[in-house]
Write a protein that holds these residues in place. Sequence first.
Motif, PDB file in Angstrom:
ATOM      1  N   GLY A  31      56.711  69.711  -6.438  1.00  0.00           N
ATOM      2  CA  GLY A  31      55.816  69.463  -7.570  1.00  0.00           C
ATOM      3  C   GLY A  31      55.477  70.727  -8.338  1.00  0.00           C
ATOM      4  O   GLY A  31      55.361  70.713  -9.562  1.00  0.00           O
ATOM      5  N   GLU A  32      55.337  71.819  -7.614  1.00  0.00           N
ATOM      6  CA  GLU A  32      54.947  73.065  -8.264  1.00  0.00           C
ATOM      7  C   GLU A  32      56.113  73.734  -8.989  1.00  0.00           C
ATOM      8  O   GLU A  32      55.893  74.561  -9.885  1.00  0.00           O
ATOM      9  N   GLN A  33      57.311  73.379  -8.626  1.00  0.00           N
ATOM     10  CA  GLN A  33      58.482  73.979  -9.251  1.00  0.00           C
ATOM     11  C   GLN A  33      58.516  73.743 -10.765  1.00  0.00           C
ATOM     12  O   GLN A  33      58.695  74.672 -11.545  1.00  0.00           O
ATOM     13  N   GLY A  34      58.305  72.526 -11.184  1.00  0.00           N
ATOM     14  CA  GLY A  34      58.317  72.231 -12.609  1.00  0.00           C
ATOM     15  C   GLY A  34      57.067  72.719 -13.317  1.00  0.00           C
ATOM     16  O   GLY A  34      57.128  73.179 -14.463  1.00  0.00           O
ATOM     17  N   ILE A  35      55.936  72.646 -12.632  1.00  0.00           N
ATOM     18  CA  ILE A  35      54.677  73.083 -13.239  1.00  0.00           C
ATOM     19  C   ILE A  35      54.695  74.588 -13.476  1.00  0.00           C
ATOM     20  O   ILE A  35      54.265  75.072 -14.519  1.00  0.00           O
ATOM     21  N   GLY A  36      55.220  75.346 -12.505  1.00  0.00           N
ATOM     22  CA  GLY A  36      55.253  76.806 -12.645  1.00  0.00           C
ATOM     23  C   GLY A  36      56.087  77.256 -13.827  1.00  0.00           C
ATOM     24  O   GLY A  36      55.679  78.151 -14.580  1.00  0.00           O
ATOM     25  N   ALA A  37      57.251  76.649 -14.002  1.00  0.00           N
ATOM     26  CA  ALA A  37      58.105  77.015 -15.127  1.00  0.00           C
ATOM     27  C   ALA A  37      57.430  76.686 -16.459  1.00  0.00           C
ATOM     28  O   ALA A  37      57.484  77.471 -17.409  1.00  0.00           O
ATOM     29  N   MET A  57      48.577  74.691 -11.562  1.00  0.00           N
ATOM     30  CA  MET A  57      49.434  75.153 -10.467  1.00  0.00           C
ATOM     31  C   MET A  57      48.761  74.965  -9.104  1.00  0.00           C
ATOM     32  O   MET A  57      49.438  74.898  -8.090  1.00  0.00           O
ATOM     33  N   LEU A  58      47.446  74.892  -9.082  1.00  0.00           N
ATOM     34  CA  LEU A  58      46.749  74.701  -7.813  1.00  0.00           C
ATOM     35  C   LEU A  58      46.682  73.235  -7.377  1.00  0.00           C
ATOM     36  O   LEU A  58      46.451  72.960  -6.203  1.00  0.00           O
TER      37      LEU A  58
END
Length: 87
Positions: A31-37, A57-58
């Motif tokens: 889930g964080e992979q797409g949000i981080g980018a 991100m959290l």
Amino acid sequence: MVLADAGILYGLLAVGAGLATGLAGIGAGVGEQGIGAAVVGVVAEEPGFLGKGLFLMLLPETLIIFGLAVSLILMFAWTPFSAIVTP
């Protein structure tokens, strides 16, 4: 109940607790992979969105906390002997 069966039950509890934490961590990472980018791209263009981006991100990290809570409940609060009904 035979003592060997109790060992198997405690072993299965440990496997379940490990799966709860591990799969929650994998899910949070995916889930964080797409949000981080997306957050890095937005903050590069508009630095004012840094706080909102960090909050987003959290959010997936809360899944790990829930997985850890389930693991702790499995390991310490629930015993396999509570499900055994004696005649």
